[in-house]
Write a protein that holds these residues in place. Structure first.
Motif, PDB file in Angstrom:
ATOM      1  N   ASP A  70       0.835  -1.202   0.000  1.00 36.09           N
ATOM      2  CA  ASP A  70       0.000   0.000   0.000  1.00 36.09           C
ATOM      3  C   ASP A  70       0.870   1.251   0.000  1.00 36.09           C
ATOM      4  O   ASP A  70       0.475   2.293  -0.528  1.00 36.09           O
ATOM      5  N   LEU A  71       2.056   1.129   0.589  1.00 32.94           N
ATOM      6  CA  LEU A  71       3.009   2.238   0.648  1.00 32.94           C
ATOM      7  C   LEU A  71       4.397   1.663   0.432  1.00 32.94           C
ATOM      8  O   LEU A  71       4.747   0.635   1.022  1.00 32.94           O
ATOM      9  N   THR A  72       5.200   2.308  -0.422  1.00 33.79           N
ATOM     10  CA  THR A  72       6.531   1.778  -0.695  1.00 33.79           C
ATOM     11  C   THR A  72       7.512   2.904  -0.942  1.00 33.79           C
ATOM     12  O   THR A  72       7.137   3.972  -1.448  1.00 33.79           O
ATOM     13  N   LEU A  73       8.768   2.674  -0.578  1.00 30.93           N
ATOM     14  CA  LEU A  73       9.859   3.606  -0.862  1.00 30.93           C
ATOM     15  C   LEU A  73      10.634   3.051  -2.039  1.00 30.93           C
ATOM     16  O   LEU A  73      11.204   1.965  -1.960  1.00 30.93           O
TER      17      LEU A  73
ATOM     18  N   TYR B 257      -1.560   0.186 -10.771  1.00 30.19           N
ATOM     19  CA  TYR B 257      -2.111   0.144  -9.410  1.00 30.19           C
ATOM     20  C   TYR B 257      -2.329   1.540  -8.820  1.00 30.19           C
ATOM     21  O   TYR B 257      -2.573   1.671  -7.623  1.00 30.19           O
ATOM     22  N   SER B 258      -2.228   2.565  -9.651  1.00 28.10           N
ATOM     23  CA  SER B 258      -2.474   3.950  -9.221  1.00 28.10           C
ATOM     24  C   SER B 258      -1.553   4.380  -8.080  1.00 28.10           C
ATOM     25  O   SER B 258      -1.976   5.083  -7.158  1.00 28.10           O
TER      26      SER B 258
ATOM     27  N   TYR C  95      -8.189  18.631  -0.276  1.00 29.07           N
ATOM     28  CA  TYR C  95      -6.790  18.328  -0.535  1.00 29.07           C
ATOM     29  C   TYR C  95      -6.630  17.879  -1.992  1.00 29.07           C
ATOM     30  O   TYR C  95      -7.532  17.267  -2.554  1.00 29.07           O
ATOM     31  N   ASN C  96      -5.465  18.166  -2.559  1.00 24.91           N
ATOM     32  CA  ASN C  96      -5.279  17.777  -3.949  1.00 24.91           C
ATOM     33  C   ASN C  96      -3.804  17.508  -4.263  1.00 24.91           C
ATOM     34  O   ASN C  96      -2.903  17.964  -3.550  1.00 24.91           O
ATOM     35  N   PHE C  97      -3.591  16.741  -5.317  1.00 28.99           N
ATOM     36  CA  PHE C  97      -2.261  16.359  -5.764  1.00 28.99           C
ATOM     37  C   PHE C  97      -1.637  17.509  -6.534  1.00 28.99           C
ATOM     38  O   PHE C  97      -2.241  18.049  -7.468  1.00 28.99           O
ATOM     39  N   LEU C  98      -0.418  17.886  -6.165  1.00 26.43           N
ATOM     40  CA  LEU C  98       0.258  19.018  -6.797  1.00 26.43           C
ATOM     41  C   LEU C  98       0.986  18.637  -8.077  1.00 26.43           C
ATOM     42  O   LEU C  98       1.294  19.508  -8.892  1.00 26.43           O
TER      43      LEU C  98
ATOM     44  N   MET D  30      -3.179   4.435  -4.643  1.00 20.92           N
ATOM     45  CA  MET D  30      -4.390   5.268  -4.564  1.00 20.92           C
ATOM     46  C   MET D  30      -5.485   4.716  -5.472  1.00 20.92           C
ATOM     47  O   MET D  30      -5.928   5.367  -6.423  1.00 20.92           O
ATOM     48  N   LEU D  31      -5.930   3.504  -5.189  1.00 28.38           N
ATOM     49  CA  LEU D  31      -7.033   2.934  -5.968  1.00 28.38           C
ATOM     50  C   LEU D  31      -8.314   3.718  -5.725  1.00 28.38           C
ATOM     51  O   LEU D  31      -9.204   3.765  -6.575  1.00 28.38           O
TER      52      LEU D  31
END
Length: 295
Positions: A111-114, A129-130, A289-292, A248-249
């Motif tokens: 779900d979260l990765t570096l 996978y968005s 909130y929004n993606f920059l 971010m599905l």
């Protein structure tokens, strides 16, 4: 008589084997108090914690390259109030193996990765996978660092040196770039005295203690407290930093903003000035909130 002798010998062997096995079992039972022996797993490669939503069985899965980061990140994620509204368990897996990292991303397990942006693009993870970036680390330069002299970019120079690299092959400054440097000098890596460690800080500790002659890493301004800036040699410039990607599905903007704060806090707590400045990809000051976007 010959047949009976052979039969007798075989019977004796079987009896001795049976008694030996029974004796071993009996001894184990006595030593263990009659309880079944419980052998722990050979290698535990994840840490787990629970959020305040104890009845929620949803698992938030994270993948990072090293254990120390997993250990510091897990409790902060479990304490996050936004994440706790959606998940009951956090599992943070670690592995510096590129194949394992690819497995987590290519199958959408994390779900979260570096990860590096070139890895994400190669796997088309953003479209499949968005995955979207949350925060990113700045570009940097990789160096050979010594504490007694300026490292020379010559084949003969490295042959008798104790060299420190990172033991996870996805690190550019600590693994990939120095090995490319050795290859460009026509050096067989197997002939070098290389010590592999698990973090950039351990590399610095060993260099300061005189246990290594050279390390491969990035340079912090704070490093001048222990090392001389005159004793570093650049081996790679304008290296793009890693980014944290969230799957971010759904349009889960609150979680993205909350994670942006958590990850930035974890980065600063790491004690490296390199992580004091990060790129933020989400506008979280006011709702909605929004993606920059990415620069």
């Amino acid at each position: 008589m010959k047949y009976n002798l052979n039969l007798s010998n075989n019977t004796t062997i079987v009896t001795v084997l049976f008694l030996s096995i029974w004796a071993c079992w009996f001894l184990a039972e006595q030593l263990n108090g009659g309880q079944a022996l419980d052998f722990p797993p050979v290698m535990q490669k994840h840490v787990q914690c629970k959020t305040r939503s104890v009845s929620n069985t949803q698992v938030f899965s994270v993948h990072v390259p090293i254990k120390s980061l997993a250990v510091s990140l897990a409790p902060q994620l479990c304490e996050d109030p936004i994440l706790a509204k959606q998940y009951g368990v956090v599992e943070v897996w670690w592995s510096g193996n590129l194949a394992e990292q690819i497995d987590f991303i290519a199958k959408g397990l994390a779900d979260l990765t570096l990860s590096k942006d070139n890895v994400m693009k190669a796997l088309m993870a953003e479209s499949t996978y968005s995955y979207m970036p949350v925060i990113g680390y700045p570009t940097y330069t990789a160096f050979f660092i010594s504490n007694r002299e300026k490292p020379k970019f010559e084949k003969a120079y490295f042959l008798d040196k104790r060299i420190g690299l990172l033991d996870y092959p996805t690190s550019r400054s600590g693994h990939i770039i120095p090995k490319k440097a050795f290859k460009s000098l026509d050096i067989d890596v197997d002939t070098l005295n290389i010590q592999y460690v698990s973090s950039h800080q351990i590399l610095r500790d060993k260099l300061a203690a005189g246990k290594l002659d050279i390390i491969a890493s990035y340079w912090n301004e704070s490093d001048e407290r222990y090392f001389s800036k005159n004793y570093i040699t650049p081996i790679g410039e304008n290296i793009s930093g890693s980014k944290w990607y969230l799957k971010m599905l759904n349009d889960n903007t609150e979680l993205a903003c909350s994670l942006q704060n958590v990850l930035q806090r974890v980065a600063k707590d790491g004690g490296s000035s390199y992580f004091n400045t990060v790129d933020q990809f989400w506008q979280c000051d006011s709702f909605p909130y929004n993606f920059l976007g990415e620069s």
